[in-house]
Design an enzyme around this catalytic site. Structure first.
Site, mmCIF file in Angstrom:
data_model
loop_
_atom_site.group_PDB
_atom_site.id
_atom_site.type_symbol
_atom_site.label_atom_id
_atom_site.label_comp_id
_atom_site.label_asym_id
_atom_site.label_seq_id
_atom_site.Cartn_x
_atom_site.Cartn_y
_atom_site.Cartn_z
ATOM 1 N N HIS A 278 0.818 -1.222 0.000
ATOM 2 C CA HIS A 278 0.000 0.000 0.000
ATOM 3 C C HIS A 278 0.842 1.258 0.000
ATOM 4 C CE1 HIS A 278 -4.243 -0.637 -0.035
ATOM 5 N NE2 HIS A 278 -4.146 -1.651 0.794
ATOM 6 N N ASP A 378 -11.145 -6.599 0.588
ATOM 7 C CA ASP A 378 -10.844 -5.324 -0.069
ATOM 8 C C ASP A 378 -11.719 -5.114 -1.298
ATOM 9 O OD1 ASP A 378 -8.936 -4.506 1.680
ATOM 10 O OD2 ASP A 378 -7.233 -5.241 0.526
ATOM 11 N N HIS A 437 -38.046 25.955 31.783
ATOM 12 C CA HIS A 437 -38.303 24.522 31.614
ATOM 13 C C HIS A 437 -39.362 24.061 32.624
ATOM 14 C CE1 HIS A 437 -34.628 24.618 29.307
ATOM 15 N NE2 HIS A 437 -34.672 23.324 29.058
HETATM 16 P P1 NAD Z 1 -5.550 11.101 -3.311
HETATM 17 O O1 NAD Z 1 -6.655 11.171 -4.311
HETATM 18 O O2 NAD Z 1 -5.908 10.899 -1.896
HETATM 19 O O3 NAD Z 1 -4.730 12.472 -3.392
HETATM 20 C C1 NAD Z 1 -4.355 13.069 -4.595
HETATM 21 C C2 NAD Z 1 -4.551 14.571 -4.468
HETATM 22 O O4 NAD Z 1 -3.675 15.113 -3.481
HETATM 23 C C3 NAD Z 1 -4.243 15.327 -5.719
HETATM 24 O O5 NAD Z 1 -5.394 15.424 -6.509
HETATM 25 C C4 NAD Z 1 -3.828 16.685 -5.206
HETATM 26 O O6 NAD Z 1 -4.893 17.556 -5.264
HETATM 27 C C5 NAD Z 1 -3.464 16.463 -3.769
HETATM 28 N N1 NAD Z 1 -2.054 16.821 -3.583
HETATM 29 C C6 NAD Z 1 -0.980 16.142 -4.035
HETATM 30 N N2 NAD Z 1 0.152 16.815 -3.697
HETATM 31 C C7 NAD Z 1 -0.226 17.917 -3.031
HETATM 32 C C8 NAD Z 1 0.469 18.994 -2.403
HETATM 33 N N3 NAD Z 1 1.787 19.059 -2.407
HETATM 34 N N4 NAD Z 1 -0.240 19.956 -1.784
HETATM 35 C C9 NAD Z 1 -1.593 19.893 -1.764
HETATM 36 N N5 NAD Z 1 -2.318 18.893 -2.343
HETATM 37 C C10 NAD Z 1 -1.626 17.936 -2.959
HETATM 38 O O7 NAD Z 1 -4.575 9.989 -3.832
HETATM 39 P P2 NAD Z 1 -3.215 9.405 -3.251
HETATM 40 O O8 NAD Z 1 -2.230 10.485 -3.029
HETATM 41 O O9 NAD Z 1 -2.878 8.305 -4.157
HETATM 42 O O10 NAD Z 1 -3.574 8.812 -1.831
HETATM 43 C C11 NAD Z 1 -4.524 7.800 -1.642
HETATM 44 C C12 NAD Z 1 -4.495 7.371 -0.185
HETATM 45 O O11 NAD Z 1 -5.706 6.710 0.142
HETATM 46 C C13 NAD Z 1 -3.350 6.416 0.133
HETATM 47 O O12 NAD Z 1 -2.761 6.848 1.338
HETATM 48 C C14 NAD Z 1 -4.057 5.070 0.333
HETATM 49 O O13 NAD Z 1 -3.409 4.212 1.239
HETATM 50 C C15 NAD Z 1 -5.373 5.536 0.875
HETATM 51 N N6 NAD Z 1 -6.443 4.558 0.700
HETATM 52 C C16 NAD Z 1 -7.018 4.064 1.812
HETATM 53 C C17 NAD Z 1 -8.081 3.167 1.749
HETATM 54 C C18 NAD Z 1 -8.765 2.706 2.997
HETATM 55 O O14 NAD Z 1 -9.834 2.128 2.930
HETATM 56 N N7 NAD Z 1 -8.201 2.935 4.171
HETATM 57 C C19 NAD Z 1 -8.551 2.757 0.500
HETATM 58 C C20 NAD Z 1 -7.942 3.285 -0.623
HETATM 59 C C21 NAD Z 1 -6.893 4.199 -0.516
#
Ligand code: NAD
Length: 455
Positions: A278, A378, A437
């Site tokens: 992950h 998942d 009240h």
């Molecule tokens: P994300 O969609 O959460 O984030 C991407 C966004 O972050 C971008 O669109 C941008 O707007 C923003 N971003 C990126 N850099 C930035 C910066 N420097 N400043 C401000 N904003 C910024 O996608 P991701 O980054 O791939 O993260 C997904 C997360 O979700 C992972 O940590 C994953 O483990 C988690 N997740 C958890 C589950 C769960 O059920 N617990 C399921 C799926 C995913």
């Protein structure tokens, strides 16, 4: 006498650290999650949220251009979604998503609370409670580093089952063509989403919480995401101007596996690795009950050989470097440690695993027995994969249908009922100094000729 060998630090082997359950300091360290520096992230996120709140679509699209490298003409895609947004979706993928949606729907429909509770607490005092769906919900589907249709269905199906009137998706657009993946669009159409907000991060959360010219304001935001998404959710839930709740705090994903000597080393390794891939800040812990050094070595060898064949081996290598095997002396001890840790995912690869479910006090979701890999939960078994991380399984449940419902209570009281409880109400109101009240009861009891003496 049966001491397992430690991996060489410079061997390049992908091996977990090994410690014994009685090594208190090392155990505490092994079970400590990576620190979330909320304050620093908040400093970055606050201006983004405020900007979208004040400037709406204009800011939303500017941040999409800045962070996702996509220049949009409009920040939303409204249903019915145009045909070209489904391009590239294979029949096999549709069937897989349909099967998963069907199972998640079955399990979440069974959770739907429809009963109207009615309890007469005293003759003439009727209390009731009934459910209503939360009207408008915003579901965040992460899209920064991976395409996550599974998250779309884990959020969308329960919202649909609960009867939410408006379901909105938000997901960052792809750099290549400004679209979101056809799998996510497919799920959006299957769960009746009215719109996909083509934005990610804090700006998407802000758009849904406050509303913009194109994005309707929602009542609740659910869904996982990176630290910017999480921080923005925390911001808006504390802002009365947003009047928006969230599902739960989220952090990096984690798994704790409990295994014994009978466990298949390959299965144990595969479960640890499916979580380790992950992210580098994910945590995987193995609690081994009464394991021989031979079994520990088999598991370490399987971890190494499987990991080196996985595409995300670099992420795994970093994650495994801060992950551990804890050698426990008994099942009881293993469950004590696990309950203390409160893992998001708990996998039981022990003989008679089902018998031990009763010993679990804290966990997001449990995977029972050798043939229950976490990956099934998942995607397709039916349970929800949006689960509390970071030890929040102590007080939070994973996402479920009631997360998209609220419960209204109601009471109706007859003169007979007022006679039964009126004196108590007046008495307590008096000590609280709330004369209004007290008076509201007194005035009625007086008209009914029921006012007790000295009131
Ligand atoms: P994300 O969609 O959460 O984030 C991407 C966004 O972050 C971008 O669109 C941008 O707007 C923003 N971003 C990126 N850099 C930035 C910066 N420097 N400043 C401000 N904003 C910024 O996608 P991701 O980054 O791939 O993260 C997904 C997360 O979700 C992972 O940590 C994953 O483990 C988690 N997740 C958890 C589950 C769960 O059920 N617990 C399921 C799926 C995913």
């Amino acid at each position: 006498n049966d001491k397992p060998t430690e991996p060489q630090a410079d061997s390049g082997l992908i091996h977990l650290k090994i410690l014994k359950s009685k090594e208190n300091v090392a155990l505490k360290e092994a079970l400590t999650r990576p620190i979330q520096n909320t304050n620093q992230i908040m400093k970055l996120v606050n201006p983004i949220v405020e900007s979208v709140r004040n400037n709406g679509d204009k800011s939303l699209m500017e941040f999409t251009q800045k962070f996702d490298g996509v220049k949009l003409k409009t920040p939303v895609l409204e249903a019915p979604f145009p045909k070209e947004y489904f391009d590239g979706l294979t029949d096999e993928m549709k069937e897989s998503l349909d099967l998963s949606i069907e199972n998640v729907r079955k399990f979440h429909a069974a959770q739907l609370q429809e009963t109207v509770l009615k309890v007469e607490t005293k003759p003439g005092v009727l209390c009731s409670r009934f459910p209503r769906p939360i009207e408008k919900v915003g579901l965040y589907i992460p899209g920064g580093t991976a395409v996550l249709p599974s998250t779309a269905l884990m959020l969308g199906v329960p919202a649909q089952v609960a009867g939410c009137k408006e379901i909105i998706f938000a997901s960052p657009p792809r750099k290549s063509d400004g679209k979101v993946s056809p799998e996510v669009v497919y799920v959006a159409s299957k769960v009746g989403a009215s719109m996909i907000v083509l934005a990610g991060g804090a700006q998407a959360v802000a758009a849904m919480a406050y509303g913009t010219e194109s994005v309707p304001k929602v009542d609740k935001i659910a869904g996982p995401g990176n630290q910017f998404v999480t921080a923005a959710k925390m911001y808006v839930q504390n802002d009365t101007q947003a009047l928006c709740s969230i599902d739960m705090p989220a952090g990096p994903s984690e798994v704790l596996v409990i295994c014994d000597e009978d466990a298949d080393a390959d299965f144990v390794a595969s479960d640890l690795l499916s979580q380790a891939e992950h992210g580098i800040d994910s945590q995987v812990i193995l609690l081994g009950v009464d394991l021989s050094s031979k079994k520990v070595e088999e598991i370490q060898a399987a971890v190494h050989s499987q990991a080196t064949n996985l595409s995300r081996v670099d992420i795994i290598r970093k994650c495994i470097s801060h992950s551990s095997i804890v050698l426990c002396e008994s099942y009881e001890e293993a469950f004590q440690i696990s309950n203390q840790y409160a893992p998001e995912h708990l996998i039981l690869q022990i003989s008679n695993a089902e018998d031990y479910v009763k010993d679990v006090d804290n966990a997001g979701s449990i995977f029972v027995g050798a043939y229950t890999p976490e990956s099934c939960g998942d995607y397709s078994s039916g349970t929800n994969h949006t689960l509390p991380t970071y030890g929040y399984a102590r007080q939070y449940s994973g996402l479920n249908t009631s997360a998209f419902q609220k419960f209204i209570t109601s009471q109706s009281i007859t003169p007979e009922g007022l006679d039964k409880i009126g004196k108590a109400v007046m008495c307590i109101a008096k000590v609280e100094g709330l004369d209004g009240h007290r008076n509201a009861v007194k005035i009625r009891m007086s008209k009914l000729g029921l006012l007790p003496e000295n009131f």
